[in-house]
Design a protein around this motif. Structure first.
Motif: not given
Length: 280
Positions: A109, A167, A171, A197
């Motif tokens: 993230i 991940t 994103v 998100t």
């Protein structure tokens, strides 16, 4: 604000771009009673394996028959040894996945959202990702000894990268217009993360988790190959010393079944969390 929420929900579910006629033409899900087809090939392989062992095509010292493997299972299950080793391995794998996947999600993230974090961390992660776990065993022994910490570290390291990479990909794949829309409606960073998100990256995160759960058992075998006195890997190594190939094959079958169960668990999460997607 209400308009943004409805728009984001429609985009995530694919309702904004799919006309009603196209949604009606969507293929139906596979019926539950067709799930047995998934086990058809494994069942045929086991039947052929049993037949080959009975007619003498396979040497029992090299590859015992499935019936011998089942006999080893009952023997170890009655003595209680199998359940003790199984629970210890499950605990190691679970803790390692929890740590590795949690860190992979967090850093994925960060590097996917902030360019500074990506420039600072991603190159280092990509370099470490290519180092085999086996090459790290001498260092792990020096750092952690032969206790539980080293084994959990290897599992966490192996499961970190699948979750991190997926991940990060999730994103970066989010439509920038959704973030711009969130800014227009005045959403703060936390609210944007929760409404844009996270839902946008979730499909990729779950794919990474599926892969990480499979990798965790490979890392567990490596971890239990040194200094272990318990666990499924230790059971297989101990059986090798006494030429118990039936126990070795049993350990391999247990790994395979646990991997299948873990994959089915994540697929169940995908169906619950991503009901608008077709999950195979």
């Amino acid at each position: 604000m209400t308009g943004l929420r409805g728009t984001l929900t429609q985009v995530r579910r694919g309702q904004a771009a799919v006309p009603p006629a196209a949604k009606r033409a969507r293929p139906a899900r596979t019926l539950p009673n067709g799930e047995w087809v998934r086990w058809l090939v494994p069942a045929l392989l086991v039947a052929f394996w049993q037949l080959a062992a009975q007619v003498g095509w396979l040497n029992a010292r090299v590859l015992p028959a499935p019936s011998a493997v089942v006999g080893a299972f009952w023997e170890l299950a009655r003595s209680g040894d199998l359940w003790g080793h199984f629970l210890i391995s499950l605990q190691r794998a679970g803790l390692g996945v929890l740590v590795g996947a949690g860190l992979g999600f967090t850093f994925g993230i960060l590097t996917g959202t902030f360019r500074a974090a990506n420039l600072l961390l991603d190159t280092t992660f990509q370099m470490v990702r290519t180092v085999p776990n086996l090459a790290l065993i001498p260092l792990v022994i020096l750092w952690f000894g032969v206790g539980e910490s080293g084994k959990v570290f290897l599992i966490a390291l192996a499961t970190f990268f699948p979750v991190y990479l997926n991940t990060l990909h999730g994103v970066r794949s989010i439509d920038p217009r959704l973030k711009e829309m969130a800014g227009v409606y005045g959403l703060g960073p936390l609210e944007t993360f929760r409404r844009v998100t996270l839902p946008g990256a979730l499909p990729s995160v779950l794919v990474g988790l599926r892969y990480a759960l499979g990798i965790s058992w490979l890392a567990l075998v490596v971890g239990e190959s040194f200094g272990a006195s318990s666990g499924i890997g230790f059971l297989a190594m101990d059986a090798r010393e006494f030429f118990r190939t039936d126990v070795i094959v049993l350990a391999i079958v247990i790994y395979a079944l646990i991997g299948k169960a873990a994959d089915a668990l994540v697929r169940g999460l995908e169906r619950r969390l991503l009901p608008w997607q077709m999950v195979a």
